[in-house]
Design a protein around this motif. Structure first.
Motif, PDB file in Angstrom:
ATOM      1  N   ARG A 131       0.838  -1.206   0.000  1.00  0.00           N
ATOM      2  CA  ARG A 131       0.000   0.000   0.000  1.00  0.00           C
ATOM      3  C   ARG A 131       0.872   1.254   0.000  1.00  0.00           C
ATOM      4  NH1 ARG A 131      -4.214   2.534  -1.796  1.00  0.00           N
ATOM      5  NH2 ARG A 131      -5.022   4.018  -0.331  1.00  0.00           N
ATOM      6  N   SER A 132       1.962   1.218   0.733  1.00  0.00           N
ATOM      7  CA  SER A 132       2.878   2.354   0.784  1.00  0.00           C
ATOM      8  C   SER A 132       3.475   2.623  -0.595  1.00  0.00           C
ATOM      9  CB  SER A 132       3.986   2.092   1.791  1.00  0.00           C
ATOM     10  OG  SER A 132       4.908   3.134   1.809  1.00  0.00           O
ATOM     11  N   ARG A 133       3.838   1.554  -1.319  1.00  0.00           N
ATOM     12  CA  ARG A 133       4.371   1.717  -2.668  1.00  0.00           C
ATOM     13  C   ARG A 133       3.307   2.324  -3.589  1.00  0.00           C
ATOM     14  NH1 ARG A 133       6.711  -3.226  -1.340  1.00  0.00           N
ATOM     15  NH2 ARG A 133       5.100  -4.405  -2.443  1.00  0.00           N
ATOM     16  N   GLU A 134       2.054   1.917  -3.426  1.00  0.00           N
ATOM     17  CA  GLU A 134       0.968   2.475  -4.239  1.00  0.00           C
ATOM     18  C   GLU A 134       0.805   3.965  -3.964  1.00  0.00           C
ATOM     19  OE1 GLU A 134      -2.650   0.354  -3.584  1.00  0.00           O
ATOM     20  OE2 GLU A 134      -1.781  -1.565  -4.141  1.00  0.00           O
ATOM     21  N   LEU A 135       0.855   4.346  -2.680  1.00  0.00           N
ATOM     22  CA  LEU A 135       0.714   5.750  -2.320  1.00  0.00           C
ATOM     23  C   LEU A 135       1.874   6.579  -2.865  1.00  0.00           C
ATOM     24  CD1 LEU A 135      -0.576   5.557   1.354  1.00  0.00           C
ATOM     25  CD2 LEU A 135      -1.857   6.252  -0.671  1.00  0.00           C
ATOM     26  N   ASP A 136       3.085   6.014  -2.812  1.00  0.00           N
ATOM     27  CA  ASP A 136       4.253   6.734  -3.338  1.00  0.00           C
ATOM     28  C   ASP A 136       4.129   6.934  -4.843  1.00  0.00           C
ATOM     29  OD1 ASP A 136       5.330   6.903  -0.825  1.00  0.00           O
ATOM     30  OD2 ASP A 136       6.731   5.225  -1.087  1.00  0.00           O
ATOM     31  N   ALA A 137       3.616   5.927  -5.532  1.00  0.00           N
ATOM     32  CA  ALA A 137       3.456   6.021  -6.977  1.00  0.00           C
ATOM     33  C   ALA A 137       2.380   7.053  -7.339  1.00  0.00           C
ATOM     34  CB  ALA A 137       3.085   4.661  -7.564  1.00  0.00           C
ATOM     35  N   ARG A 138       1.396   7.183  -6.490  1.00  0.00           N
ATOM     36  CA  ARG A 138       0.300   8.127  -6.731  1.00  0.00           C
ATOM     37  C   ARG A 138       0.737   9.574  -6.492  1.00  0.00           C
ATOM     38  NH1 ARG A 138      -4.933   7.719  -3.018  1.00  0.00           N
ATOM     39  NH2 ARG A 138      -3.550   8.831  -1.632  1.00  0.00           N
ATOM     40  N   SER A 139       1.692   9.745  -5.594  1.00  0.00           N
ATOM     41  CA  SER A 139       2.119  11.111  -5.238  1.00  0.00           C
ATOM     42  C   SER A 139       2.911  11.774  -6.339  1.00  0.00           C
ATOM     43  CB  SER A 139       2.963  11.092  -3.974  1.00  0.00           C
ATOM     44  OG  SER A 139       2.214  10.612  -2.907  1.00  0.00           O
TER      45      SER A 139
END
Length: 85
Positions: free
Chosen positions: A77-85
């Motif tokens: 989930r953290s990787r997904e959030l980083d990719a979204r930012s």
């Protein structure tokens, strides 16, 4: 923005400000919710419980698997959030 645009959109400044504040609150809540530190602390406590004999191997394995699965999910989930930012 040009001066005319700023003057014409000035009445909407409080709305933009409230939106920014809401975005910041959501980001802070997401960071706290997806923080792996509490899960890592639980893993350390679990190892301590096993070492002190408060739980048996079967209970340790079951709870460890749950915590490791949760930790893996948090990292994804953290990787997904980083990719979204």
């Amino acid at each position: 923005m040009g001066l005319i645009t700023q003057i014409l959109t000035f009445p909407f400044a409080p709305v933009r400000g409230a939106g920014w504040v809401m975005d910041q609150v959501i980001l802070a809540a997401e960071r706290e919710y997806y923080d792996p530190a509490p899960v890592q602390r639980e893993l350390r406590e679990l190892v301590q419980e096993l070492a002190e004999g408060r739980i048996d191997e079967a209970e340790f394995d079951r709870r460890e698997d749950e915590l490791l699965d949760h930790l893996e999910w948090l990292e994804a989930r953290s990787r997904e959030l980083d990719a979204r930012s």
